[in-house]
Design a protein around this motif. Structure first.
Motif, PDB file in Angstrom:
ATOM      1  N   ASN A 159       0.855  -1.186   0.000  1.00 11.37           N
ATOM      2  CA  ASN A 159       0.000   0.000   0.000  1.00 11.37           C
ATOM      3  C   ASN A 159       0.894   1.240   0.000  1.00 11.37           C
ATOM      4  OD1 ASN A 159      -1.357   2.282   1.657  1.00 11.37           O
ATOM      5  ND2 ASN A 159      -3.084   1.003   1.032  1.00 11.37           N
ATOM      6  N   HIS A 160       0.638   2.147  -0.927  1.00  4.80           N
ATOM      7  CA  HIS A 160       1.486   3.323  -1.105  1.00  4.80           C
ATOM      8  C   HIS A 160       1.594   4.153   0.175  1.00  4.80           C
ATOM      9  CE1 HIS A 160       3.248   6.650  -3.487  1.00  4.80           C
ATOM     10  NE2 HIS A 160       2.479   7.447  -2.766  1.00  4.80           N
ATOM     11  N   CYS A 161       0.467   4.365   0.848  1.00  2.15           N
ATOM     12  CA  CYS A 161       0.467   5.156   2.080  1.00  2.15           C
ATOM     13  C   CYS A 161       1.264   4.464   3.183  1.00  2.15           C
ATOM     14  CB  CYS A 161      -0.956   5.397   2.549  1.00  2.15           C
ATOM     15  SG  CYS A 161      -1.046   6.208   4.160  1.00  2.15           S
ATOM     16  N   ILE A 162       1.095   3.155   3.301  1.00  2.00           N
ATOM     17  CA  ILE A 162       1.857   2.396   4.307  1.00  2.00           C
ATOM     18  C   ILE A 162       3.354   2.552   4.043  1.00  2.00           C
ATOM     19  CG2 ILE A 162       2.300   0.123   5.300  1.00  2.00           C
ATOM     20  CD1 ILE A 162      -0.487   1.046   5.937  1.00  2.00           C
ATOM     21  N   GLY A 163       3.726   2.595   2.759  1.00  2.00           N
ATOM     22  CA  GLY A 163       5.131   2.820   2.411  1.00  2.00           C
ATOM     23  C   GLY A 163       5.632   4.142   2.952  1.00  2.00           C
ATOM     24  N   HIS A 164       4.838   5.204   2.780  1.00  6.71           N
ATOM     25  CA  HIS A 164       5.218   6.513   3.312  1.00  6.71           C
ATOM     26  C   HIS A 164       5.372   6.464   4.834  1.00  6.71           C
ATOM     27  CE1 HIS A 164       5.293   9.314  -0.021  1.00  6.71           C
ATOM     28  NE2 HIS A 164       4.131   8.874  -0.488  1.00  6.71           N
ATOM     29  N   ILE A 165       4.425   5.835   5.500  1.00  2.14           N
ATOM     30  CA  ILE A 165       4.451   5.796   6.968  1.00  2.14           C
ATOM     31  C   ILE A 165       5.672   5.037   7.472  1.00  2.14           C
ATOM     32  CG2 ILE A 165       3.270   4.950   9.033  1.00  2.14           C
ATOM     33  CD1 ILE A 165       0.615   5.405   7.555  1.00  2.14           C
ATOM     34  N   GLU A 166       5.907   3.852   6.916  1.00  6.12           N
ATOM     35  CA  GLU A 166       7.024   3.034   7.409  1.00  6.12           C
ATOM     36  C   GLU A 166       8.372   3.679   7.096  1.00  6.12           C
ATOM     37  OE1 GLU A 166       6.580   0.910   9.537  1.00  6.12           O
ATOM     38  OE2 GLU A 166       4.434   0.632   9.278  1.00  6.12           O
ATOM     39  N   MET A 167       8.459   4.389   5.961  1.00  3.93           N
ATOM     40  CA  MET A 167       9.701   5.092   5.657  1.00  3.93           C
ATOM     41  C   MET A 167       9.905   6.233   6.644  1.00  3.93           C
ATOM     42  SD  MET A 167      12.046   4.594   3.497  1.00  3.93           S
ATOM     43  CE  MET A 167      13.649   5.334   3.320  1.00  3.93           C
ATOM     44  N   GLY A 168       8.829   6.943   6.944  1.00  4.26           N
ATOM     45  CA  GLY A 168       8.924   8.026   7.914  1.00  4.26           C
ATOM     46  C   GLY A 168       9.322   7.534   9.286  1.00  4.26           C
ATOM     47  N   ARG A 169       8.751   6.418   9.709  1.00  3.87           N
ATOM     48  CA  ARG A 169       9.093   5.843  11.013  1.00  3.87           C
ATOM     49  C   ARG A 169      10.553   5.396  11.047  1.00  3.87           C
ATOM     50  NH1 ARG A 169       6.405   1.068  12.197  1.00  3.87           N
ATOM     51  NH2 ARG A 169       6.976   1.339  14.381  1.00  3.87           N
ATOM     52  N   LEU A 170      11.026   4.841   9.940  1.00  8.87           N
ATOM     53  CA  LEU A 170      12.412   4.380   9.873  1.00  8.87           C
ATOM     54  C   LEU A 170      13.385   5.558   9.963  1.00  8.87           C
ATOM     55  CD1 LEU A 170      14.650   2.239   9.235  1.00  8.87           C
ATOM     56  CD2 LEU A 170      14.265   2.779   6.816  1.00  8.87           C
ATOM     57  N   ILE A 171      13.162   6.578   9.152  1.00  9.95           N
ATOM     58  CA  ILE A 171      14.113   7.689   9.066  1.00  9.95           C
ATOM     59  C   ILE A 171      14.100   8.546  10.329  1.00  9.95           C
ATOM     60  CG2 ILE A 171      14.704   9.793   7.787  1.00  9.95           C
ATOM     61  CD1 ILE A 171      15.341   7.159   6.321  1.00  9.95           C
ATOM     62  N   ARG A 211      -4.089  -2.046  12.615  1.00  3.93           N
ATOM     63  CA  ARG A 211      -4.530  -1.254  11.463  1.00  3.93           C
ATOM     64  C   ARG A 211      -4.033   0.178  11.622  1.00  3.93           C
ATOM     65  NH1 ARG A 211      -7.452  -4.424   7.434  1.00  3.93           N
ATOM     66  NH2 ARG A 211      -7.941  -6.305   8.610  1.00  3.93           N
ATOM     67  N   TYR A 212      -3.778   0.835  10.494  1.00  9.15           N
ATOM     68  CA  TYR A 212      -3.584   2.273  10.500  1.00  9.15           C
ATOM     69  C   TYR A 212      -4.959   2.891  10.280  1.00  9.15           C
ATOM     70  CZ  TYR A 212       1.509   2.051  10.541  1.00  9.15           C
ATOM     71  OH  TYR A 212       2.817   1.864  10.906  1.00  9.15           O
ATOM     72  N   ARG A 213      -5.510   3.448  11.360  1.00 11.14           N
ATOM     73  CA  ARG A 213      -6.885   3.951  11.339  1.00 11.14           C
ATOM     74  C   ARG A 213      -6.928   5.387  10.810  1.00 11.14           C
ATOM     75  NH1 ARG A 213      -9.650  -0.870  12.540  1.00 11.14           N
ATOM     76  NH2 ARG A 213      -8.324  -2.003  14.033  1.00 11.14           N
ATOM     77  N   ILE A 214      -7.879   5.656   9.931  1.00  9.30           N
ATOM     78  CA  ILE A 214      -8.036   6.995   9.355  1.00  9.30           C
ATOM     79  C   ILE A 214      -8.999   7.792  10.225  1.00  9.30           C
ATOM     80  CG2 ILE A 214      -8.764   8.323   7.340  1.00  9.30           C
ATOM     81  CD1 ILE A 214      -8.040   5.855   5.632  1.00  9.30           C
ATOM     82  N   PHE A 215      -8.487   8.843  10.866  1.00  6.38           N
ATOM     83  CA  PHE A 215      -9.304   9.677  11.746  1.00  6.38           C
ATOM     84  C   PHE A 215      -9.941  10.832  10.994  1.00  6.38           C
ATOM     85  CE2 PHE A 215      -7.240   7.221  14.880  1.00  6.38           C
ATOM     86  CZ  PHE A 215      -7.957   7.350  16.068  1.00  6.38           C
ATOM     87  N   GLY A 216      -9.332  11.252   9.921  1.00  6.56           N
ATOM     88  CA  GLY A 216      -9.884  12.331   9.117  1.00  6.56           C
ATOM     89  C   GLY A 216      -9.233  12.328   7.748  1.00  6.56           C
ATOM     90  N   GLU A 217      -9.925  12.890   6.767  1.00  6.65           N
ATOM     91  CA  GLU A 217      -9.393  12.888   5.403  1.00  6.65           C
ATOM     92  C   GLU A 217     -10.106  13.935   4.564  1.00  6.65           C
ATOM     93  OE1 GLU A 217     -10.294   9.163   3.334  1.00  6.65           O
ATOM     94  OE2 GLU A 217     -11.902   8.833   4.777  1.00  6.65           O
ATOM     95  N   ILE A 224      -3.026  -4.774  -9.306  1.00  8.85           N
ATOM     96  CA  ILE A 224      -2.973  -3.420  -8.751  1.00  8.85           C
ATOM     97  C   ILE A 224      -4.402  -2.965  -8.489  1.00  8.85           C
ATOM     98  CG2 ILE A 224      -0.809  -2.861  -9.915  1.00  8.85           C
ATOM     99  CD1 ILE A 224      -3.850  -1.065 -11.158  1.00  8.85           C
ATOM    100  N   THR A 225      -4.554  -1.966  -7.642  1.00 10.04           N
ATOM    101  CA  THR A 225      -5.862  -1.363  -7.429  1.00 10.04           C
ATOM    102  C   THR A 225      -5.683   0.134  -7.238  1.00 10.04           C
ATOM    103  OG1 THR A 225      -7.817  -1.257  -6.000  1.00 10.04           O
ATOM    104  CG2 THR A 225      -5.750  -1.919  -4.961  1.00 10.04           C
ATOM    105  N   GLN A 226      -6.427   0.915  -8.009  1.00 10.51           N
ATOM    106  CA  GLN A 226      -6.300   2.371  -7.925  1.00 10.51           C
ATOM    107  C   GLN A 226      -6.835   2.916  -6.608  1.00 10.51           C
ATOM    108  OE1 GLN A 226      -7.880   2.938 -12.280  1.00 10.51           O
ATOM    109  NE2 GLN A 226      -6.886   4.837 -11.661  1.00 10.51           N
ATOM    110  N   ARG A 227      -7.791   2.222  -6.021  1.00  6.71           N
ATOM    111  CA  ARG A 227      -8.358   2.640  -4.736  1.00  6.71           C
ATOM    112  C   ARG A 227      -8.039   1.563  -3.692  1.00  6.71           C
ATOM    113  NH1 ARG A 227     -11.458   4.770  -8.681  1.00  6.71           N
ATOM    114  NH2 ARG A 227     -12.166   6.908  -8.408  1.00  6.71           N
ATOM    115  N   TYR A 228      -7.047   1.856  -2.902  1.00  4.30           N
ATOM    116  CA  TYR A 228      -6.553   0.894  -1.907  1.00  4.30           C
ATOM    117  C   TYR A 228      -6.371   1.669  -0.610  1.00  4.30           C
ATOM    118  CZ  TYR A 228      -3.543  -2.925  -0.151  1.00  4.30           C
ATOM    119  OH  TYR A 228      -2.983  -3.956   0.567  1.00  4.30           O
ATOM    120  N   ARG A 229      -7.356   1.590   0.259  1.00  3.56           N
ATOM    121  CA  ARG A 229      -7.361   2.434   1.450  1.00  3.56           C
ATOM    122  C   ARG A 229      -6.330   1.975   2.484  1.00  3.56           C
ATOM    123  NH1 ARG A 229     -10.968   6.204   2.519  1.00  3.56           N
ATOM    124  NH2 ARG A 229     -11.017   5.796   4.759  1.00  3.56           N
ATOM    125  N   THR A 230      -5.822   2.946   3.214  1.00  2.63           N
ATOM    126  CA  THR A 230      -4.792   2.699   4.214  1.00  2.63           C
ATOM    127  C   THR A 230      -5.267   1.704   5.267  1.00  2.63           C
ATOM    128  OG1 THR A 230      -4.180   5.017   3.902  1.00  2.63           O
ATOM    129  CG2 THR A 230      -3.192   3.870   5.768  1.00  2.63           C
TER     130      THR A 230
END
Length: 352
Positions: free
Chosen positions: A125-137, A162-168, A337-343
């Motif tokens: 999941n693209h968003c999970i990639g961002h989160i895990e990279m941020g946590r690593l760095i 789960r990474y829960r979405i509180f707002g979007e 692949i899926t264009q809509r893949y929620r976090t």
């Protein structure tokens, strides 16, 4: 007393025991391939598809760009890491969300590479990639995450696997709002429209009042965009303000909205950390505004620079590394692949 010989490992044996994952990212106009070895970024080359001022990027043209350069980027990634295909343990790719044609292009190459090299494959999941990279760095422990990019705007917190979405956003993403305004006033897309808006905003001094749309934990940007598009034609032609003032005003307004919903999520979760990820996350004004809020709450802000905020292959490799180490595998027939893949669709098997 000397330890038994079985406890003594050579450097090559230590390296052999580590897990190496290669990640392919190409969900939008960036194509990147990164290699991670147990938390160490070995390589992370990237190319960007740039269009003329006033234009966005079409999926078919973006996919054509990715096809033209992806093998060159793959070669660079291996050479910079000093590795051979045999050294790779797993191949990860962006499953979604994103633009269909670019996603398919990169997924096909990742699937082919995995079969040629005889390696397992994982869709990330693209968003999970961002989160895990941020946590690593940043080494953030359990932050409230603000994910802001051209295609996504979410406030996220981890709970119960789960990474829960509180707002979007309820319409367009904040990055898309900035990019589309850049087209209206014909700002260059090199290196990115958002970056150029940020530089122009530093020269702005007059605040133009814009709609401020926060709905509970959610935000809306389409009305702001429509308003400033119409206002810009009148104000710029009449000399009421400069383009720099409009860039300044737009940033101040939309970033204030993001800080508000992030603070509300922090209060709900009792969080003392904020992590900003995604392409818009490297905007220094956003970081400054979020930093003021965190200081007032006795919290800590974590953010990265353009190397890891902007879409890149290493972030997909890092999320793939976490997934692979936790025992996840993917059958080849499931590697779509899926264009809509929620976090919050992803089971986070690697965190307690």
């Amino acid at each position: 007393m000397q330890r038994p010989a079985k406890w003594i490992f050579s450097e090559s044996e230590k390296l052999a025991a580590m897990t190496v994952v290669i990640g392919f990212e190409g969900s939008a106009n960036k194509i990147g391939i990164g290699i991670i070895r147990d938390g160490e970024v070995l390589s992370n080359p990237r190319r960007t598809y740039i269009t003329p001022p006033g234009q966005g990027f079409m999926p078919s043209d973006t996919a054509r760009h990715h096809r033209a350069v992806i093998l060159t980027v793959l070669k660079e990634a291996l050479e910079q890491a000093g590795l051979k295909p045999a050294d790779i343990d797993c191949v990860a790719y962006t499953k979604g969300p994103g633009m269909g044609a670019p996603l398919v292009t990169v997924a096909l190459v990742a699937r082919t590479v995995a079969q040629l090299w005889g390696k397992p494959l994982l869709g990330v999941n693209h968003c999970i990639g961002h989160i895990e990279m941020g946590r690593l760095i940043t080494q953030a422990d359990n932050p409230t995450v603000l994910y802001v990019s051209g295609g996504n705007t979410q406030v996220i917190s981890y709970s119960e696997r789960r990474y829960r979405i509180f707002g979007e956003t309820i319409d367009i993403a904040v990055g898309n709002c900035l990019d589309r305004f850049a087209r209206v006033i014909k700002i260059s897309n090199d290196p990115s429209p958002g970056y150029n808006i940020e530089q122009m905003a530093k020269k702005g001094s007059q605040y133009v009042e814009l709609p401020y749309t926060v709905k509970g934990m959610d935000v809306s940007f389409s009305g702001i965009l429509s308003y400033i598009e119409e206002a810009s034609h009148k104000m710029l032609s009449s000399g009421q303000c400069a383009a720099e003032d409009l860039c300044f005003s737009l940033q101040e307004t939309v970033f204030s909205m993001l800080v508000e919903i992030t603070e509300r999520a922090m209060a709900h979760c009792g969080s003392k950390e904020v992590l900003i990820v995604g392409g818009v996350g490297c905007n220094l004004r956003l970081q400054e505004m979020m930093g003021v809020m965190c200081k007032e709450r006795g919290a800590k802000l974590f953010a990265t620079d353009e190397r890891f905020c902007i879409d890149n292959g290493a972030m997909i490799a890092q999320a793939g590394w976490e997934m692979f180490r936790s025992g996840q595998v993917m059958e080849l027939e499931d590697s779509w692949i899926t264009q809509r893949y929620r976090t919050d669709e992803v089971e986070v098997t690697w965190r307690n």
